[in-house]
Scaffold this motif. Structure first.
Motif, PDB file in Angstrom:
ATOM      1  N   HIS A 514      60.470  -6.996  13.865  1.00  0.00           N
ATOM      2  CA  HIS A 514      61.793  -7.596  13.705  1.00  0.00           C
ATOM      3  C   HIS A 514      62.315  -8.061  15.062  1.00  0.00           C
ATOM      4  N   PRO A 515      63.049  -9.157  15.129  1.00  0.00           N
ATOM      5  CA  PRO A 515      63.577  -9.621  16.427  1.00  0.00           C
ATOM      6  C   PRO A 515      64.443  -8.583  17.126  1.00  0.00           C
ATOM      7  N   GLY A 516      65.099  -7.701  16.375  1.00  0.00           N
ATOM      8  CA  GLY A 516      65.878  -6.638  17.001  1.00  0.00           C
ATOM      9  C   GLY A 516      65.017  -5.540  17.586  1.00  0.00           C
ATOM     10  N   GLY A 517      63.779  -5.427  17.136  1.00  0.00           N
ATOM     11  CA  GLY A 517      62.840  -4.463  17.694  1.00  0.00           C
ATOM     12  C   GLY A 517      62.846  -3.097  17.063  1.00  0.00           C
ATOM     13  N   ASP A 518      63.749  -2.815  16.120  1.00  0.00           N
ATOM     14  CA  ASP A 518      63.837  -1.481  15.521  1.00  0.00           C
ATOM     15  C   ASP A 518      63.216  -1.396  14.140  1.00  0.00           C
ATOM     16  N   ASN A 519      62.651  -2.486  13.643  1.00  0.00           N
ATOM     17  CA  ASN A 519      62.045  -2.487  12.314  1.00  0.00           C
ATOM     18  C   ASN A 519      60.716  -3.210  12.371  1.00  0.00           C
ATOM     19  N   LEU A 520      59.865  -2.877  11.417  1.00  0.00           N
ATOM     20  CA  LEU A 520      58.487  -3.360  11.417  1.00  0.00           C
ATOM     21  C   LEU A 520      58.010  -3.476   9.980  1.00  0.00           C
ATOM     22  N   ILE A 521      57.239  -4.529   9.697  1.00  0.00           N
ATOM     23  CA  ILE A 521      56.609  -4.661   8.377  1.00  0.00           C
ATOM     24  C   ILE A 521      55.102  -4.778   8.570  1.00  0.00           C
ATOM     25  N   CYS A 522      54.376  -4.189   7.606  1.00  0.00           N
ATOM     26  CA  CYS A 522      52.912  -4.209   7.613  1.00  0.00           C
ATOM     27  C   CYS A 522      52.430  -4.644   6.237  1.00  0.00           C
ATOM     28  N   GLY A 523      51.527  -5.612   6.223  1.00  0.00           N
ATOM     29  CA  GLY A 523      50.867  -5.986   4.985  1.00  0.00           C
ATOM     30  C   GLY A 523      49.499  -5.337   4.913  1.00  0.00           C
ATOM     31  N   SER A 524      49.029  -5.074   3.706  1.00  0.00           N
ATOM     32  CA  SER A 524      47.757  -4.380   3.531  1.00  0.00           C
ATOM     33  C   SER A 524      46.940  -5.058   2.450  1.00  0.00           C
ATOM     34  N   TYR A 525      45.662  -4.741   2.474  1.00  0.00           N
ATOM     35  CA  TYR A 525      44.751  -5.321   1.483  1.00  0.00           C
ATOM     36  C   TYR A 525      44.896  -4.685   0.103  1.00  0.00           C
TER      37      TYR A 525
END
Length: 631
Positions: A514-525
């Protein structure tokens, strides 16, 4: 406190005038005798430490099995002294530990103690004629005669009639428990079917093979506990051999059936759905496919937009890199490279015009010469102003400056790696970039390059797992490394592991910060998208399962609260992801639009997604050799 007497003295409390023969003195042993008053209160716990009953309100059990409760004894040392001074019977009072009571010894008992202390016999020779003496006839016949005459009366146990309760009976409404309505009716037996008939249909009769298979099965594995049989008439039906067995099992079912009452909660299904805002209230977000960029002849694996949003670069398996004008869809430049392009990344610094392209074991830095001429000239000047250091240290990557025809095509620097490169990503300031070489047999899976000094360093001595993708933190000196099942966050300044995020998925395919740096997303198979709140937990805050096939790419928008994911089902799902400044308020995640348009080719759909840097637009590249713009 305890008086040790011969075992015969335990019979002195009996009212019957019966004297039993005394065994020889050698057989007499010191046993604990509890001297009682008129009421026969004897503790039957046996020879155990009475401290075991210290925390209980009772101290033992009497002859009838009832509890002997402790008397209220609140005597302190002063009361004991006053009792010693004022009570004339204090010297003959003993404390019985087994009953926790004070007992006053009679004169006979005091004489008995005195005789025992002098070493004499406990009983004095009696002047009266003994009924049962050792010298008289058979002892057993005289004891039988005493029982017949009523001289010896055995203790009669209290007769208690057992009470029976019907477990399945309905309670009396006037009773105390009747108002609670706890009645549970008895479970009913299954009604007999056609197979239990004396003349069942032919399809219910077992063949010889089925009969042998039924006999070989365990009783609990059989569908029927009996074999269906056919009789000519009802009179020919014999008695059921398992009748008593089935009645017994029915009784066990009624006796052992759990009769726990569970309250049923009537919940409206609509109340379980979280109340989310309407998508119309969350605009703007991309809804319509506006442009299709055609020109590649094979699947397009990676795309990247320029910082100004005017240009787009794409890399394909047809060994070409194409530069597009976003607003018109026109291909401005096509560069051929020496292999299938695995990834492209435009430098995020608007003052530098560089594009990183990775194919096979090479990372190529290109100057597309698009946009402002001053920026293009400053980029070339930055490349040519490099002065090599006096001490040339050995590096894991070979840096080469492009010259001649390659320089005219736009090639500026070539980084030759020891193994195949899968991904390349830039730092936010534009001077550093990282390359990923997934290989379990080597420690050179992740490398960080500095363009201005042409220096390469390996940040990890040992990689834990197969690295899938990496990313730089947009604001802080953090470095994210995603392996198959987790994401590790490293502090580049302190050179230590800060966090380890568990994705709860089988194989991570892509990652975005995330541009704010406190969140993250992960995609998986395995068709999952995990949203992490780094300040909340190391486990996913929310798992999204909107796609039906493997996810290939995820991306955040730099300014709008949007994120997108592309998968092999040929769709791009755009979600509203609002992150609040208030730490007590959780992020709001709402799926707003499903964008379709890519055709599935060789079981592959959308391979990469990226947002426009300023507009709420999203680009997607697919296996159908096209790039599509949704606005």
């Amino acid at each position: 406190a305890e008086v040790f007497l011969p075992c015969r003295s335990s019979h002195q409390a009996e009212p019957a005038p019966v004297l039993f023969p005394r065994p020889p003195r050698s057989q007499l042993g010191p046993v604990s005798v509890h001297l009682t008053r008129n009421s026969d209160v004897r503790n039957t716990v046996g020879n155990i430490p009475m401290e075991w009953y210290q925390d209980y309100p009772h101290i033992g059990y009497d002859l009838d099995g009832k509890k002997i409760f402790k008397p209220i004894r609140n005597k302190d040392e002063l009361d004991e002294f006053l009792d010693k001074m004022e009570n004339p019977d204090y010297w003959r009072t003993v404390h019985d530990k087994t009953t926790a009571s004070d007992i006053r010894l009679s004169d006979e008992q005091v004489d008995l103690v005195h005789r025992l202390q002098k070493g004499q016999f406990g009983d004095q020779p009696s002047r009266h004629t003994q009924i049962h003496s050792c010298s008289s006839g058979p002892i057993v016949s005289k004891m039988v005669h005493a029982i017949k005459m009523g001289w010896i009366k055995p203790r009669k146990p209290k007769e208690t009639t057992p009470q029976y309760y019907d477990l399945w009976a309905k309670e009396d409404p006037n009773a105390i428990l009747g108002r609670h309505k706890m009645h549970v009716p008895a479970p009913k037996m299954r009604l007999p079917g056609h197979e239990e008939s004396y003349n069942p249909p032919p399809e219910y009769l077992l063949t010889e093979e089925e009969r042998l298979a039924w006999e070989q099965q365990d009783p609990e594995d059989r569908k029927l506990p009996f074999l269906p049989q056919k009789h000519s008439c009802l009179r020919a039906v014999p008695a059921f051999s398992r009748f008593i067995h089935e009645r017994f099992e029915r009784c066990l079912d009624l006796y052992l059936c759990p009769r726990q009452r569970k309250m049923r909660v009537n919940v409206n299904p609509e109340d379980l759905i979280p109340k989310l805002p309407k998508p119309k209230d969350l605009q703007p977000f991309p809804t319509t496919m506006s442009l299709v960029y055609r020109g590649h002849t094979s699947l397009v694996r990676s795309i990247s937009a320029s910082p100004t949003g005017q240009w787009l670069v794409s890399g394909s398996d047809d060994c070409t890199v194409r530069f597009w004008e976003v607003n018109t869809g026109r291909c401005l430049k096509t560069l051929e490279v020496g292999g299938a392009v695995k990834g492209v990344a435009w430098n995020p610094n608007p003052a530098v015009c560089l594009v990183a392209v990775c194919f096979e074991s090479t990372v190529l830095l290109l100057n597309p010469a698009l946009g402002d001429r001053l920026v293009v000239g400053a980029t070339d000047q930055l490349i040519t102003s490099y002065e090599p250091p006096e001490e040339d240290k050995e590096q894991a990557v070979t840096w080469a400056l492009s010259e001649g025809p390659e320089h005219d095509k736009g090639h500026r620097l070539t980084l030759t790696h020891p193994k195949g490169v899968k991904q390349v990503v830039w730092h936010g300031k534009g001077d550093y970039l990282s390359s990923v070489m997934p290989d379990n047999t080597s420690n050179l899976q992740v490398l960080i390059h500095q363009v201005s000094k042409r220096r390469t360093q390996n940040p990890f001595r040992k990689n834990k797992g197969l690295v899938q993708c990496v990313s730089f933190h947009p604001l802080r000196p953090y470095f994210f490394v995603a392996t198959q099942r987790c994401v590790r966050v490293y502090n580049l300044i302190k050179q230590e592991l800060t966090k380890k995020l568990t994705a709860n998925c089988k194989w991570i395919s892509s990652m975005a910060i995330h541009p704010g740096g406190d969140n993250l997303i992960c995609g998986s198979y395995d068709c999952r998208l995990a949203w992490f709140d780094l300040d909340l937990s190391t486990k996913p805050y929310k798992m999204l399962r909107h796609h039906k096939k493997a996810l290939r790419g995820v991306a955040y928008h730099k300014h709008y609260p949007l994120f997108a994911s592309g998968a092999d089902d040929g769709s791009v799902i755009v979600c509203h992801g609002m992150v609040y400044n208030d730490l007590l308020q959780n992020p709001l995640i709402v799926p707003v639009k499903v964008l379709r348009g890519h055709q599935i080719t060789h079981d592959l759909g959308v391979l990469d997604v990226t947002f426009h840097p300023t507009q709420p637009w999203v680009f997607s590249s697919g296996a159908d050799a096209t790039i599509r713009l949704f606005t």
